[in-house]
Design an enzyme around this catalytic site. Structure first.
Site, PDB file in Angstrom:
ATOM      1  N   ARG A   1      42.422  32.398  20.833  1.00 38.26           N
ATOM      2  CA  ARG A   1      42.487  31.751  22.141  1.00 38.26           C
ATOM      3  C   ARG A   1      41.231  30.904  22.377  1.00 38.26           C
ATOM      4  NH1 ARG A   1      46.789  33.225  24.925  1.00 38.26           N
ATOM      5  NH2 ARG A   1      45.946  32.334  26.839  1.00 38.26           N
TER       6      ARG A   1
ATOM      7  N   ASP B   1      63.220  29.861  27.838  1.00 36.82           N
ATOM      8  CA  ASP B   1      61.861  29.411  27.568  1.00 36.82           C
ATOM      9  C   ASP B   1      61.594  29.291  26.071  1.00 36.82           C
ATOM     10  OD1 ASP B   1      59.125  28.803  28.338  1.00 36.82           O
ATOM     11  OD2 ASP B   1      58.605  30.800  27.603  1.00 36.82           O
TER      12      ASP B   1
END
Length: 414
Positions: free
Chosen positions: A137, A299
């Site tokens: 991340r 999604d």
């Protein structure tokens, strides 16, 4: 109202745009679908149409709006001030609630004052302690984000905002379940959700769309691509990850720490419909809406073949298109024989179709990549779920299982 008018939407006000560049993210690459769109900002007209139609379409007294991305906070606070104004305008006596999923790096005192005043439930992405979180991340400049997320966590606590933690489980982090779980407990985090990262290497269908990750099996022109990315969790390790955390949770933390994965499972043992689409018998009632008002089947299925239309065509109409209804039933109808005869089918139902790209030993397609994980995990938790179900049926809290376990041996597994 017809049962098929009940549905849920993940609204993406900034589309796939994000200020992070997480290695495993499957959504930011969808920017390629909008080559002429440089704003990636939901217009006031689309927003108002969405809010009005969504409230009008739901035959419930409480309406839940879910905001996601990309990174939804990039659109700015004024957008969400307009959101709550429009929701009040069209509520017509219904209770409106909002949830928002964020990477946390843009959260400020001002955002928190808004979330607190408007009672937003905030989902915060945090993969664990610093060395685990920062592995994948990073921001767009390649800088780690852990410290910014921890500042956001402190702000959410300071303002007493309801929040939960969304944690992605990768090939690397799957080997560190208790390190991650203990970190969250040290931070006094009570609501946690563990999501497995499963992404396949690019196939022909994805390459044609200029994507980095494989398109769903049914979109691929060739045989389903079965090779996975280096960060994808291993087929059995996600189950081992959940089992290790469950073993500590069931002995020490039931009633004080709420791991959504375990809460979802308990629903299945009680016999009520799964609160999440991945473990439902059918899917298709949870769709994604892009910033321009385009609706997609799911999604995880934001691809041209799964575009239902635009919100201007009418939400109820789009949700009840034959193609979308068929999409939902396909999950149930394409289960391999081994899944249909599985002892834990009632809790799994083949999980998400996106992950069903393996073949069975009988050479049937549609086996879930995580089948081994779910089979081991569900069988392991079975005796404890039975006990918690019994406690609830007797009007007692499920947390009483902690005392029961001190005095009794666990019954047999499935």
């Amino acid at each position: 109202m017809d049962k098929y008018t009940s549905f849920h939407i993940l609204a993406k006000p900034t589309g796939p745009i994000c200020n992070l560049d997480c290695t495993y993210c499957y959504y930011t690459e969808k920017e390629a679908y909008f080559p002429k769109d440089h704003s990636f900002r939901m217009s006031d007209a689309v927003l108002e149409s969405y809010i009005k139609q969504y409230i009008d379409s739901q035959d419930t007294l409480e309406i839940v709006f879910a905001w996601q991305g990309g990174e939804p906070l990039l659109i700015g606070l004024d957008f969400f001030l307009n959101v709550v104004t429009l929701q009040k305008k069209y509520a017509h006596g219904k209770h409106i609630t909002n949830t928002i999923q964020t990477n946390g790096t843009l959260i400020t005192e001002q955002w928190c004052e808004f979330f607190s005043a408007q009672h937003f439930l905030v989902g915060l992405s945090l993969d664990g302690p610093e060395h685990i979180h920062n592995r994948y991340r990073m921001d767009r400049g390649g800088k780690p984000t852990f410290e910014l997320v921890m500042k956001a966590l402190s702000l959410l606590k300071k303002h007493r905002i309801e929040f939960n933690i969304l944690t992605c489980v990768t090939k690397h982090s799957a080997y560190k379940p208790l390190e991650i779980y203990h970190f969250f407990k040290q931070q006094d985090i009570q609501f946690i959700q563990f999501i497995p990262i499963v992404e396949r290497n690019v196939n022909e269908g994805a390459a044609a769309l200029s994507l980095r990750h494989a398109t769903p099996p049914s979109l691929a022109s060739e045989e389903a691509q079965q090779t996975v990315t280096p960060w994808t969790v291993e087929p059995e390790m996600y189950g081992e990850f959940l089992i290790e955390i469950f073993n500590e949770w069931v002995q020490q933390d039931v009633g004080s720490v709420f791991v959504m994965n375990f809460e979802w499972a308990l629903a299945s043992w009680i016999g009520i419909p799964s609160p999440v689409c991945i473990f439902s018998e059918e899917c298709g009632r949870a769709v994604a809406m892009e910033h321009n008002g385009d609706l997609f089947s799911c999604d995880h299925y934001v691809y041209p073949d799964y575009r239902l239309g635009n919100i201007s065509d009418g939400l109820i109409h789009l949700m009840n298109l034959p193609a979308q209804l068929a999409f939902g039933k396909t999950k149930r109808d394409t289960l391999p024989t081994v899944c249909k005869n599985c002892d834990v089918r009632f809790a799994c139902h083949g999980e998400c179709p996106k992950h069903r790209f393996l073949v069975t030993e009988q050479n049937e397609p549609g086996l879930n990549y995580l089948c081994a994980s779910y089979k081991n995990y569900f069988k392991h938790i079975h005796p404890y779920m039975i006990r918690m179900k019994q406690l609830l049926q007797e009007g007692l809290p499920a947390s009483n299982i902690k005392a029961m376990m001190m005095n009794q041996a666990a019954p047999s597994k499935i």
